[in-house]
Design an enzyme around this catalytic site. Structure first.
Site, PDB file in Angstrom:
ATOM      1  N   LYS A  21       0.824  -1.220   0.000  1.00 39.13           N
ATOM      2  CA  LYS A  21       0.000   0.000   0.000  1.00 39.13           C
ATOM      3  C   LYS A  21       0.856   1.269   0.000  1.00 39.13           C
ATOM      4  O   LYS A  21       0.331   2.362   0.074  1.00 39.13           O
ATOM      5  CB  LYS A  21      -0.946   0.003   1.224  1.00 39.13           C
ATOM      6  CG  LYS A  21      -1.976  -1.109   1.159  1.00 39.13           C
ATOM      7  CD  LYS A  21      -2.615  -1.366   2.535  1.00 39.13           C
ATOM      8  CE  LYS A  21      -3.734  -0.483   2.864  1.00 39.13           C
ATOM      9  NZ  LYS A  21      -4.428  -0.879   4.102  1.00 39.13           N
TER      10      LYS A  21
ATOM     11  N   LYS B 187       2.311   2.617   2.212  1.00 43.79           N
ATOM     12  CA  LYS B 187       2.005   3.475   3.365  1.00 43.79           C
ATOM     13  C   LYS B 187       3.060   3.236   4.439  1.00 43.79           C
ATOM     14  O   LYS B 187       3.346   2.095   4.798  1.00 43.79           O
ATOM     15  CB  LYS B 187       0.634   3.115   3.956  1.00 43.79           C
ATOM     16  CG  LYS B 187      -0.558   3.629   3.177  1.00 43.79           C
ATOM     17  CD  LYS B 187      -1.855   3.404   3.981  1.00 43.79           C
ATOM     18  CE  LYS B 187      -3.054   4.011   3.312  1.00 43.79           C
ATOM     19  NZ  LYS B 187      -4.286   3.911   4.110  1.00 43.79           N
TER      20      LYS B 187
HETATM   21  N1  C2G Z   1     -12.508   6.155   6.382  1.00 38.77           N
HETATM   22  C1  C2G Z   1     -13.679   6.926   6.451  1.00 38.77           C
HETATM   23  N2  C2G Z   1     -13.583   8.266   6.510  1.00 38.77           N
HETATM   24  C2  C2G Z   1     -12.373   8.883   6.522  1.00 38.77           C
HETATM   25  C3  C2G Z   1     -11.186   8.114   6.469  1.00 38.77           C
HETATM   26  C4  C2G Z   1     -11.281   6.735   6.404  1.00 38.77           C
HETATM   27  O1  C2G Z   1     -14.799   6.378   6.444  1.00 38.77           O
HETATM   28  N3  C2G Z   1     -12.325  10.240   6.587  1.00 38.77           N
HETATM   29  C5  C2G Z   1     -12.653   4.699   6.302  1.00 38.77           C
HETATM   30  C6  C2G Z   1     -12.048   4.129   5.020  1.00 38.77           C
HETATM   31  O2  C2G Z   1     -12.977   4.256   3.942  1.00 38.77           O
HETATM   32  C7  C2G Z   1     -11.811   2.676   5.407  1.00 38.77           C
HETATM   33  C8  C2G Z   1     -11.497   2.772   6.905  1.00 38.77           C
HETATM   34  O3  C2G Z   1     -11.942   4.080   7.344  1.00 38.77           O
HETATM   35  O4  C2G Z   1     -13.016   1.922   5.233  1.00 38.77           O
HETATM   36  C9  C2G Z   1     -10.009   2.643   7.187  1.00 38.77           C
HETATM   37  O5  C2G Z   1      -9.335   3.635   6.440  1.00 38.77           O
HETATM   38  P1  C2G Z   1      -7.787   3.365   6.049  1.00 38.77           P
HETATM   39  O6  C2G Z   1      -7.032   3.014   7.272  1.00 38.77           O
HETATM   40  O7  C2G Z   1      -7.339   4.476   5.172  1.00 38.77           O
HETATM   41  O8  C2G Z   1      -7.951   2.027   5.195  1.00 38.77           O
HETATM   42  P2  C2G Z   1      -7.331   1.701   3.761  1.00 38.77           P
HETATM   43  O9  C2G Z   1      -5.925   2.122   3.717  1.00 38.77           O
HETATM   44  O10 C2G Z   1      -8.302   2.196   2.769  1.00 38.77           O
HETATM   45  O11 C2G Z   1      -7.291   0.085   3.802  1.00 38.77           O
HETATM   46  O12 C2G Z   1      -7.963  -4.267   2.110  1.00 38.77           O
HETATM   47  C10 C2G Z   1      -8.532  -2.995   2.314  1.00 38.77           C
HETATM   48  C11 C2G Z   1      -7.529  -2.014   2.848  1.00 38.77           C
HETATM   49  O13 C2G Z   1      -6.843  -2.544   3.969  1.00 38.77           O
HETATM   50  C12 C2G Z   1      -8.232  -0.717   3.230  1.00 38.77           C
END
Ligand code: C2G
Length: 130
Positions: free
Chosen positions: A45, A47
């Site tokens: 990712k 990240k």
């Molecule tokens: N999220 C949200 N609102 C935000 C930020 C994040 O609803 N302002 C939600 C994202 O849509 C996600 C969850 O919080 O459903 C976790 O966000 P992240 O940690 O950024 O997850 P991500 O990197 O998208 O990982 O296999 C799937 C991945 O692991 C998803």
């Protein structure tokens, strides 16, 4: 007992994440959070997490909506996860809309919830750097 699952990195945990977890839990009785490992984040990712997996796991386990936290190590594990944990509903924020519809073939309800606007880990880091 309706079982819900969701996935994420949850680094620099913020209210957007909490809003997602709260709404996911409201769709059932038991919420499994599959938390991206440091290796998965970095290798797949691109990240670089501020908090380690163990630190992020401890934070999530302290949230009233979360019942279980397990590691996310690859993109392919969702199909096996939903079987192994007897999942009824898969939930993700709508930045992922459509990406996991294949799970419907496993008999799992797939729900994309609106993201919480204006907040993101990237935004937090940018604001702190000002
Ligand atoms: N999220 C949200 N609102 C935000 C930020 C994040 O609803 N302002 C939600 C994202 O849509 C996600 C969850 O919080 O459903 C976790 O966000 P992240 O940690 O950024 O997850 P991500 O990197 O998208 O990982 O296999 C799937 C991945 O692991 C998803």
């Amino acid at each position: 007992m309706k079982r819900v699952i969701t996935y994420g990195t949850f680094d620099l945990l913020h209210y957007g994440h909490i809003n997602l977890l709260k709404r996911a839990k409201a769709l059932g009785d038991y919420l499994v959070v599959v938390l991206s490992t440091d290796e998965f984040n970095w290798n797949m990712k691109q990240k670089k997490c501020y908090f380690t997996y163990e630190q992020r796991k401890a934070l999530l386990e302290a949230i009233r909506y979360v019942d279980l936290v397990i590691p996310e190590e690859n993109w392919e594990q969702k199909k096996t996860d939903v079987k192994e944990y007897h999942i009824d509903t898969f939930v993700m924020g709508d930045d992922w809309v459509g990406k996991f519809d294949f799970l419907k073939e496993e008999g799992v309800e797939v729900v994309y919830l609106p993201r919480t606007p204006e907040i993101s880990t990237t935004q937090i880091k940018q604001d702190l750097n000002k």
